[in-house]
Design a protein around this motif. Structure first.
Motif, PDB file in Angstrom:
ATOM      1  N   THR A 108       5.618 -11.396   5.149  1.00 49.28           N
ATOM      2  CA  THR A 108       4.802 -10.669   4.417  1.00 49.28           C
ATOM      3  C   THR A 108       5.125  -9.938   3.137  1.00 49.28           C
ATOM      4  OG1 THR A 108       3.051 -10.543   6.392  1.00 49.28           O
ATOM      5  CG2 THR A 108       2.626  -9.449   4.636  1.00 49.28           C
ATOM      6  N   ALA A 109       4.422  -9.982   2.123  1.00 44.03           N
ATOM      7  CA  ALA A 109       4.502  -9.382   0.995  1.00 44.03           C
ATOM      8  C   ALA A 109       3.537  -8.358   0.757  1.00 44.03           C
ATOM      9  CB  ALA A 109       4.939 -10.065  -0.373  1.00 44.03           C
ATOM     10  N   VAL A 110       3.672  -7.080   0.463  1.00 45.13           N
ATOM     11  CA  VAL A 110       2.575  -6.287  -0.059  1.00 45.13           C
ATOM     12  C   VAL A 110       3.171  -6.009  -1.446  1.00 45.13           C
ATOM     13  CG1 VAL A 110       1.341  -4.038   0.300  1.00 45.13           C
ATOM     14  CG2 VAL A 110       2.063  -5.354   2.187  1.00 45.13           C
ATOM     15  N   ARG A 111       2.083  -6.295  -2.402  1.00 48.53           N
ATOM     16  CA  ARG A 111       2.136  -5.957  -3.737  1.00 48.53           C
ATOM     17  C   ARG A 111       1.032  -4.696  -4.193  1.00 48.53           C
ATOM     18  NH1 ARG A 111       0.118  -9.634  -8.257  1.00 48.53           N
ATOM     19  NH2 ARG A 111      -1.841  -8.577  -7.598  1.00 48.53           N
ATOM     20  N   ARG A 135      11.142   5.769   0.150  1.00 54.66           N
ATOM     21  CA  ARG A 135      10.419   5.999   1.593  1.00 54.66           C
ATOM     22  C   ARG A 135       9.871   4.824   2.245  1.00 54.66           C
ATOM     23  NH1 ARG A 135       5.946   6.239   4.120  1.00 54.66           N
ATOM     24  NH2 ARG A 135       4.549   5.494   2.273  1.00 54.66           N
ATOM     25  N   LEU A 136       9.422   3.727   1.406  1.00 56.27           N
ATOM     26  CA  LEU A 136       8.792   2.645   2.034  1.00 56.27           C
ATOM     27  C   LEU A 136      10.132   1.809   2.979  1.00 56.27           C
ATOM     28  CD1 LEU A 136       6.262   1.675  -0.718  1.00 56.27           C
ATOM     29  CD2 LEU A 136       5.725   1.927   1.909  1.00 56.27           C
ATOM     30  N   ALA A 137      11.109   1.797   1.874  1.00 55.63           N
ATOM     31  CA  ALA A 137      12.304   1.045   2.395  1.00 55.63           C
ATOM     32  C   ALA A 137      12.768   1.477   3.698  1.00 55.63           C
ATOM     33  CB  ALA A 137      13.278   1.120   1.269  1.00 55.63           C
ATOM     34  N   ALA A 138      12.521   2.593   4.207  1.00 53.34           N
ATOM     35  CA  ALA A 138      13.267   3.104   5.139  1.00 53.34           C
ATOM     36  C   ALA A 138      12.356   2.793   6.517  1.00 53.34           C
ATOM     37  CB  ALA A 138      13.342   4.547   5.137  1.00 53.34           C
ATOM     38  N   TYR A 158       4.709  -2.086  -7.294  1.00 51.59           N
ATOM     39  CA  TYR A 158       5.673  -1.713  -6.003  1.00 51.59           C
ATOM     40  C   TYR A 158       5.603  -3.097  -5.006  1.00 51.59           C
ATOM     41  CZ  TYR A 158       4.673   3.345  -6.253  1.00 51.59           C
ATOM     42  OH  TYR A 158       4.801   4.653  -6.622  1.00 51.59           O
ATOM     43  N   VAL A 159       6.719  -3.559  -4.766  1.00 47.64           N
ATOM     44  CA  VAL A 159       6.684  -4.677  -3.892  1.00 47.64           C
ATOM     45  C   VAL A 159       7.404  -4.342  -2.712  1.00 47.64           C
ATOM     46  CG1 VAL A 159       7.454  -6.985  -3.555  1.00 47.64           C
ATOM     47  CG2 VAL A 159       6.666  -6.162  -5.909  1.00 47.64           C
ATOM     48  N   GLY A 169       0.900  -0.354   4.653  1.00 46.91           N
ATOM     49  CA  GLY A 169       0.909  -0.432   3.219  1.00 46.91           C
ATOM     50  C   GLY A 169      -0.394  -0.875   2.635  1.00 46.91           C
ATOM     51  N   VAL A 170      -0.784  -0.152   1.357  1.00 43.11           N
ATOM     52  CA  VAL A 170      -1.781  -0.332   0.574  1.00 43.11           C
ATOM     53  C   VAL A 170      -1.510  -1.207  -0.506  1.00 43.11           C
ATOM     54  CG1 VAL A 170      -3.396   0.722  -1.015  1.00 43.11           C
ATOM     55  CG2 VAL A 170      -2.569   1.868   1.205  1.00 43.11           C
TER      56      VAL A 170
END
Length: 193
Positions: A108-111, A135-138, A158-159, A169-170
């Motif tokens: 899945t990808a969240v953009r 932060r997201l990457a962690a 943001y991807v 994620g939003v």
């Protein structure tokens, strides 16, 4: 790094199996494309957390020569021949981070696109965005994140690629059908200035 995406919105009754077959038979063609950090072959299907059927490949280029070779060569011509010439959105890279699931295949990808409001100094906002991308990457399940900016429209992109179907994620959610990543290791980690 340079981020690029085009969105091909398809009719509500479009057979998305056609796109799945296209990616299954052609996706490997960019698996060794020079200058390409990664290409995520993304789709969304109407009714499955999306208002539209859409094919929306997302690219992170490790070199501008690779992007130009694709756009002005035979790579992009296949899209033009089959779907017409879509608007190609592009953003200057700000940050890239590998996640704890970096060796996993993304599902899945969240953009998320965020406007930089008038009157807001962009520098501090971008620093906050870089921190948010880190932060997201962690987070558990993250394959990688990228942050980029379009200074013409004052927009952040943001991807986040995830190894699961229902990530945090939003933003707009896409299924990843294939990931070409010939020069992913050339995408410099961290802040890009």
């Amino acid at each position: 790094m340079h981020a690029m995406q085009y969105e091909i919105t398809l009719p509500a009754d479009y057979d998305m199996g056609i796109i799945r077959k296209r990616v299954a038979t052609r996706g490997h063609l960019l698996d060794d494309f020079p200058g390409l950090g990664l290409k995520a072959y993304l789709v969304r299907e109407r009714g499955a957390l999306s208002p539209v059927n859409q094919y929306a490949p997302l690219y992170l280029w490790s070199t501008p020569e690779g992007m130009n070779s694709f756009l002005w060569g035979t790579g992009f011509q296949g899209i033009v021949d089959d779907f017409g010439r879509p608007e190609v959105q592009h953003w200057a890279g700000l940050a890239h981070h590998e996640g704890p699931s970096s060796s996993a295949a993304p599902r899945t990808a969240v953009r998320r696109r965020q406007r930089i409001p008038d009157g807001v100094p962009p520098g501090p906002l971008v620093e906050q965005a870089v921190a948010e991308s880190r932060r997201l990457a962690a987070l558990d399940g993250v394959v990688c994140t990228a942050l980029a900016a379009d200074p013409r429209h004052w927009e952040l992109l943001y991807v986040t690629l995830w190894d699961r179907d229902s990530p945090q994620g939003v933003g707009d959610r896409y299924q990843v059908l294939h990931l070409s990543q010939p020069e992913r290791t050339a995408l410099r980690s961290g802040r890009h200035w």
